[in-house]
Design a protein around this motif. Structure first.
Motif, short mmCIF file in Angstrom:
data_model
loop_
_atom_site.label_atom_id
_atom_site.label_comp_id
_atom_site.label_asym_id
_atom_site.label_seq_id
_atom_site.Cartn_x
_atom_site.Cartn_y
_atom_site.Cartn_z
N VAL A 194 84.77 -14.44 50.51
CA VAL A 194 85.60 -15.33 49.98
C VAL A 194 85.38 -15.05 48.66
O VAL A 194 85.70 -14.92 47.47
CB VAL A 194 86.15 -16.05 50.58
CG1 VAL A 194 87.52 -16.57 49.62
CG2 VAL A 194 87.02 -15.72 52.06
N GLY A 195 84.03 -15.98 48.20
CA GLY A 195 84.35 -15.95 46.85
C GLY A 195 83.54 -15.23 45.80
O GLY A 195 83.57 -14.59 44.84
N LEU A 219 73.99 -13.93 46.53
CA LEU A 219 74.99 -13.04 45.60
C LEU A 219 74.52 -15.11 43.62
O LEU A 219 75.25 -16.21 44.46
CB LEU A 219 76.56 -13.58 45.22
CG LEU A 219 76.03 -11.64 46.17
CD1 LEU A 219 78.02 -11.12 46.37
CD2 LEU A 219 76.04 -10.72 45.04
N PRO A 220 74.00 -15.14 43.36
CA PRO A 220 73.45 -16.28 42.81
C PRO A 220 74.98 -17.31 42.33
O PRO A 220 74.91 -18.42 42.71
CB PRO A 220 72.86 -15.73 41.95
CG PRO A 220 72.02 -14.76 42.10
CD PRO A 220 73.25 -14.00 42.17
N LEU A 221 75.38 -16.74 41.21
CA LEU A 221 76.93 -16.97 41.22
C LEU A 221 78.15 -17.41 42.51
O LEU A 221 78.51 -18.37 42.03
CB LEU A 221 77.65 -15.92 40.04
CG LEU A 221 78.99 -16.64 39.45
CD1 LEU A 221 78.58 -17.77 38.57
CD2 LEU A 221 79.38 -15.54 38.33
N THR A 226 79.84 -21.83 45.10
CA THR A 226 81.17 -22.37 46.72
C THR A 226 79.77 -23.47 47.08
O THR A 226 80.59 -23.76 47.81
CB THR A 226 80.61 -21.10 47.58
OG1 THR A 226 79.42 -20.60 47.76
CG2 THR A 226 81.61 -19.87 47.40
N LEU A 227 79.16 -23.85 46.39
CA LEU A 227 78.47 -24.71 47.05
C LEU A 227 78.50 -26.12 47.69
O LEU A 227 78.45 -26.90 48.55
CB LEU A 227 77.09 -24.88 46.12
CG LEU A 227 75.83 -25.98 46.68
CD1 LEU A 227 74.94 -25.07 47.90
CD2 LEU A 227 74.47 -26.28 45.57
N ASP A 228 79.04 -27.10 46.73
CA ASP A 228 79.78 -28.17 46.86
C ASP A 228 81.23 -27.62 48.10
O ASP A 228 81.15 -29.27 48.27
CB ASP A 228 80.13 -28.74 45.10
CG ASP A 228 81.81 -27.90 44.71
OD1 ASP A 228 81.55 -26.63 44.71
OD2 ASP A 228 82.81 -28.00 44.80
N TRP A 229 81.40 -26.77 47.54
CA TRP A 229 83.03 -26.31 48.69
C TRP A 229 82.53 -26.25 49.99
O TRP A 229 82.57 -26.28 50.93
CB TRP A 229 83.84 -25.52 48.90
CG TRP A 229 84.78 -25.47 47.35
CD1 TRP A 229 84.27 -25.03 46.35
CD2 TRP A 229 85.92 -26.48 47.19
NE1 TRP A 229 85.21 -25.99 45.25
CE2 TRP A 229 85.76 -26.07 45.96
CE3 TRP A 229 86.10 -27.73 48.38
CZ2 TRP A 229 86.84 -27.27 45.22
CZ3 TRP A 229 87.38 -28.47 47.67
CH2 TRP A 229 87.63 -27.65 46.03
N THR A 230 80.79 -25.70 50.48
CA THR A 230 80.18 -25.57 52.00
C THR A 230 80.30 -26.57 52.40
O THR A 230 80.44 -26.72 54.09
CB THR A 230 78.56 -25.39 51.76
OG1 THR A 230 78.49 -24.37 50.71
CG2 THR A 230 78.58 -25.39 52.72
N VAL A 231 80.76 -28.72 52.14
CA VAL A 231 80.71 -28.98 53.14
C VAL A 231 82.00 -29.13 53.74
O VAL A 231 81.63 -29.86 55.07
CB VAL A 231 80.33 -30.73 52.31
CG1 VAL A 231 80.34 -31.62 52.56
CG2 VAL A 231 78.28 -30.74 51.31
#
Length: 283
Positions: A194-195, A219-221, A226-231
């Motif tokens: 999605v990102g 895909l680094p960006l 999306t990292l904080d939304w992973t939780v």
């Protein structure tokens, strides 16, 4: 917009003119206009024809390939125009901007993980307590941490946080870690899918991240954003799914055709799509 999932072995995605056609055992299952498609996900044993690949490419649609357990195998390489590439490169060359952005991402991620761990109840879990202590420690160290140190802190928390969730789940359900691990991998792959779609739509190069570094596949960006939304969108959903499915066993793939052997996967994808819809509406 519609996401196309091919989950049952033997499924084939074809294309005629500007329409995708999903076939299984020589029977047409559904047709979706390319312009109404958001992305495509194929599990092991499913195929996409050259015509369908070309159609997806022409519409810059992310195509993701997963194994039978929902783990990443690869993706269709898409050439993005990236009209903001010059600005991205300028930002990438600004150490202060990159540092501040990484600090915000790590801080938000750790706060979200702490909130999830604090919401767990029903039993005493030593690993959860250790994870909470580590998160508190690293939150205090963020302002003085360099970018490499922020990456190191995040990697260390990863080594404690997920084992804590696994142990808590085992103590509460006697469910094996493999079940929730598969769902975490699948959820993470879908979130990044999605990102990637968002970045393609707004014209940013997904390979230019700051906190995350490229390993040739990720895909680094996308991972940065999306990292904080992973939780919220992956970790919590997987835990809730396992808790709500007694004796849950992730048996691979399915397409929701009523076959009980394949139902867990299809049900999780449905839960993911429902959650995403609610998230969009609330946003």
């Amino acid at each position: 917009m519609t996401a196309i999932y091919l989950t049952q072995p033997g499924s084939i995605l074809q294309a005629k003119r500007q329409v995708f056609e999903l076939w299984h055992h020589q029977q047409l299952q559904r047709r979706v206009l390319a312009k109404m498609t958001s992305h495509i996900v194929l599990f092991h044993g499913c195929e996409i024809t050259g015509e369908a690949t070309a159609l997806a490419f022409s519409h810059a649609l992310p195509v993701l390939f997963l194994d039978a357990e929902g783990r990443y195998l690869g993706r269709l390489h898409l050439d993005s125009d990236a009209p903001y590439l010059t600005q991205q490169l300028q930002r990438a060359g600004d150490p202060e901007f990159m540092q501040n952005t990484a600090e915000r991402i790590v801080s938000a991620t750790l706060h979200n993980r702490r909130a999830l761990l604090l919401s767990l109840n029903s039993c005493v879990c030593p690993t959860v307590e250790i994870a909470l202590e580590a998160i508190e420690l690293f939150l205090d160290e963020i302002p003085a941490a360099s970018l490499p140190q922020l990456r190191s802190h995040l990697a260390t928390v990863n080594q404690i946080y997920y084992p804590a969730l696994r142990e808590w789940l085992w103590l509460n359900t006697l469910e094996s870690a493999m079940s929730v691990d598969n769902l975490w991998h699948l959820g993470q792959a879908l979130l990044e899918q999605v990102g990637q779609g968002f970045l393609l739509e707004i014209g940013l190069d997904a390979n230019l991240g700051g906190l995350h570094l490229s390993d040739g596949e990720n895909l680094p960006l996308v991972r940065d954003l999306t990292l904080d939304w992973t939780v919220i969108l992956v970790d919590r959903l997987a835990l809730e799914f396992v808790l709500s499915h007694t004796n849950f066993t992730h048996n691979g793939n399915g397409n929701g055709n009523g076959n009980g052997h394949h139902q867990p996967l299809h049900q999780f994808i449905a839960a993911w799509e429902q959650q995403l819809t609610l998230f969009y509406h609330s946003g």
